[in-house]
Design an enzyme around this catalytic site. Structure first.
Site, PDB file in Angstrom:
ATOM      1  N   TYR A 444       0.856  -1.187   0.000  1.00 30.53           N
ATOM      2  CA  TYR A 444       0.000   0.000   0.000  1.00 30.53           C
ATOM      3  C   TYR A 444       0.891   1.236   0.000  1.00 30.53           C
ATOM      4  O   TYR A 444       1.935   1.266   0.676  1.00 30.53           O
ATOM      5  CB  TYR A 444      -0.914   0.025   1.223  1.00 30.53           C
ATOM      6  CG  TYR A 444      -1.915  -1.097   1.276  1.00 30.53           C
ATOM      7  CD1 TYR A 444      -3.219  -0.910   0.830  1.00 30.53           C
ATOM      8  CD2 TYR A 444      -1.565  -2.340   1.784  1.00 30.53           C
ATOM      9  CE1 TYR A 444      -4.145  -1.941   0.888  1.00 30.53           C
ATOM     10  CE2 TYR A 444      -2.486  -3.373   1.841  1.00 30.53           C
ATOM     11  CZ  TYR A 444      -3.771  -3.157   1.396  1.00 30.53           C
ATOM     12  OH  TYR A 444      -4.683  -4.184   1.446  1.00 30.53           O
ATOM     13  N   HIS A 452      -6.431   1.395  -2.231  1.00 27.79           N
ATOM     14  CA  HIS A 452      -6.228  -0.045  -2.357  1.00 27.79           C
ATOM     15  C   HIS A 452      -4.747  -0.347  -2.597  1.00 27.79           C
ATOM     16  O   HIS A 452      -3.955   0.543  -2.938  1.00 27.79           O
ATOM     17  CB  HIS A 452      -7.077  -0.605  -3.500  1.00 27.79           C
ATOM     18  CG  HIS A 452      -8.550  -0.509  -3.257  1.00 27.79           C
ATOM     19  ND1 HIS A 452      -9.215  -1.388  -2.433  1.00 27.79           N
ATOM     20  CD2 HIS A 452      -9.487   0.357  -3.716  1.00 27.79           C
ATOM     21  CE1 HIS A 452     -10.501  -1.072  -2.393  1.00 27.79           C
ATOM     22  NE2 HIS A 452     -10.684  -0.017  -3.162  1.00 27.79           N
ATOM     23  N   LYS A 495      -4.297  -4.927  -9.646  1.00 28.44           N
ATOM     24  CA  LYS A 495      -3.028  -4.898  -8.932  1.00 28.44           C
ATOM     25  C   LYS A 495      -1.938  -5.435  -9.851  1.00 28.44           C
ATOM     26  O   LYS A 495      -2.200  -6.258 -10.717  1.00 28.44           O
ATOM     27  CB  LYS A 495      -3.091  -5.720  -7.642  1.00 28.44           C
ATOM     28  CG  LYS A 495      -4.024  -5.101  -6.605  1.00 28.44           C
ATOM     29  CD  LYS A 495      -4.295  -6.036  -5.476  1.00 28.44           C
ATOM     30  CE  LYS A 495      -5.188  -5.374  -4.438  1.00 28.44           C
ATOM     31  NZ  LYS A 495      -6.360  -4.685  -4.999  1.00 28.44           N
TER      32      LYS A 495
END
Length: 538
Positions: A444, A452, A495
């Site tokens: 993070y 996120h 991600k």
């Protein structure tokens, strides 16, 4: 702080790497209900101002183009020299080692909030992530009007579910209106029957007495010779007057038979003199729940159904078309008053005690003890603090399944995972376990309350030292199917997948400290991205 090892990285910081974001297009059909006004507390950047449970006092930045900045640096240095700041860490938190869960438990409420707000360490055992079980229970009992992250998530999911249900209901209404517009209603009146393109020859088989269109027009007024011509009997005007209702019924039945014949179907025989048959009726108890569902009914947004087959808002949930459903999509669902009152009274009598504790994984606990010195872990058997050297050996032993006390290897799971954890923590990333996404760590930028995770880390050992080649040691083989599976999950969650290779040193002698051991490890990072031909042509 002086004996903290520096783990070498061959790739610069990942802060410059940008992640792909997807802009979702919300449906304009339904607007979510405005949330209730909740008194706002302090802003997040003030609550989570410290990135670690220690404070630093850096000197101001010197700008060569601005000579005044030099005086600012000198003034700050002299002030810290005259009145030095307190030593850090000022507060050392206490934890207890749990061999059953293989984690460290923090039970002091102040230490729990401090470790969470200053670096996002650990996880609440009763919470999804942030240890806020007590606040959730107080809000559920109505002791305060504060909101928690879990409650906000449930409310957003409920609004999204109601929006989808309302959209499906409107689609079903549109389909139903289209069906009604396209439906063909057969003509049933005398004028409509006469307007059909049928000849007199087609009408003779239906009316054997030779009636014409003029007689059809007089059928609603009950002609005196309609039934008498067919039976060869003439009727008087008095008879017609007394049996006006019976003949009108007979005329209506003949019109229905004529309409069926003119549409290309043979008239059905009927016996109006016979009385209708009686049907058997079964009366069910009103407590029996309805089990009739229409295929075109959209899914009900309320899953809870009362005992009488009704939804909490009072509408029948079974056997009702979407056009008849109420459009009240409020989030509040009235419950049974007696049960709610009894439950509230019983809960108010009991004193609410905070039973939640913070769980730290071995890597997080050792980082707080070894790198920051902000935590002291107690032995549950003796109640004494465990030294950093003993804690280092303990975490290496319990990283094996089952735990082992001898034959510890340089590639034990704790060593390679802690090397990666310490590496990214030292670069300023908030590192948290990533088992939810099938990886080892999640990175993070500032913390989970701000954004996120941007990167997902997979830890892989690399036996690059020549000593391992002589031993024939090879890393665990990974297939392309495994890599594609992991990468697809991270791409779906927006991600970026990072493969962190840890170079394993040759075996070293026992008894070395953590600083001497960790200096031998190196971390190499490789970013893996999906290549799509239609998106990466330029």
């Amino acid at each position: 702080m002086a004996d903290t090892p520096s783990i070498v990285s061959t790739i610069p910081n990942l802060h410059n790497t940008s992640s792909t974001s997807v802009n979702s297009d919300p449906s304009p059909q339904v607007k979510p209900k405005p949330r209730s006004a909740v008194p706002k507390g302090p802003p997040l950047h003030q609550i989570y101002a410290l990135p670690a449970p220690i404070r630093t006092f850096p000197l101001p930045t010197f700008y060569p183009s601005n000579p005044l900045s030099l005086f600012h640096v000198v003034y700050a240095w002299v002030s810290q020299l005259v009145s030095p700041p307190p030593t850090e860490p000022t507060i050392i938190h206490q934890g207890v080692w749990s061999a059953e869960t293989r984690s460290v438990h923090i039970k002091d409420p102040k230490s729990i909030r401090a470790l969470w707000e200053q670096g996002f360490f650990g996880k609440g055992n009763y919470s999804r992530s942030e240890p806020n079980w007590l606040k959730r229970e107080q809000a559920r009992r109505g002791e305060h009007n504060g909101h928690v992250a879990e409650a906000v998530t449930v409310q957003r999911r409920e609004e999204r579910k109601l929006m989808k249900w309302d959209r499906a209901r409107k689609e079903q209404e549109a389909i139903e209106r289209t069906r009604q517009q396209e439906a063909w209603v057969a003509p049933v009146g005398p004028a409509e029957l006469l307007a059909l393109p049928n000849s007199q020859h087609d009408l003779k088989p239906i009316y054997p007495n030779g009636s014409t269109s003029e007689s059809l027009e007089r059928i609603p007024t009950i002609n005196k010779t309609t039934n008498g011509a067919a039976n060869g009997v003439s009727l008087s005007s008095d008879t017609v007057t007394t049996k006006d209702a019976d003949r009108s019924t007979t005329a209506e039945k003949e019109i229905a038979a004529a309409s069926s014949g003119m549409n290309g179907h043979s008239p059905r025989p009927h016996t109006p003199t016979n009385p209708p048959k009686r049907r058997k009726s079964v009366r069910f108890s009103p407590k029996v729940e309805s089990t009739t569902f229409q295929l075109f009914d959209p899914p009900s947004p309320h899953h809870g159904v009362l005992l009488n087959g009704n939804t909490p808002n009072g509408s029948v949930s079974n056997g009702v078309s979407p056009l008849a459903r109420p459009i009240d999509l409020g989030l509040s669902q009235p419950a049974l008053e007696s049960e709610t009152t009894a439950k509230t009274n019983s809960e108010s009598e009991l004193e609410l005690v905070d039973k939640e504790h913070l769980q730290l994984c071995p890597e997080e606990a050792f980082y707080l003890v070894f790198a920051l010195g902000a935590l002291s872990i107690l032995d549950p058997a003796t109640g004494r603090p465990i030294t950093a050297l003993d804690l280092f050996a303990l975490f290496r032993q319990v990283s094996y399944i089952p735990p082992r006390t001898i034959d510890l290897q340089p590639d034990d799971p704790f060593l390679i995972h802690y090397a990666v954890y310490h590496h990214f923590r030292s670069l300023g990333w908030v590192t948290r376990p990533g088992i939810k996404f099938g990886v080892d760590w999640m990175l993070y930028n500032r913390g989970p309350v701000f954004s996120h995770a941007e990167f997902a880390i997979i830890v892989l050992p690399a036996y690059t030292d020549p000593w391992w080649r002589t031993q024939g040691r090879q890393p665990p083989r990974r297939s392309w199917h495994w890599l594609h599976t992991i990468n697809r999950v991270q791409a779906t969650a927006l991600k970026t997948l990072v493969l962190a290779y840890v170079d394993i040193p040759p075996p070293f002698e026992e008894g070395l400290g953590a600083a001497e051991v960790l200096k031998r490890y190196r971390v190499r990072e490789f970013i893996v991205r999906r290549w799509l031909s239609n998106r990466n042509r330029d």
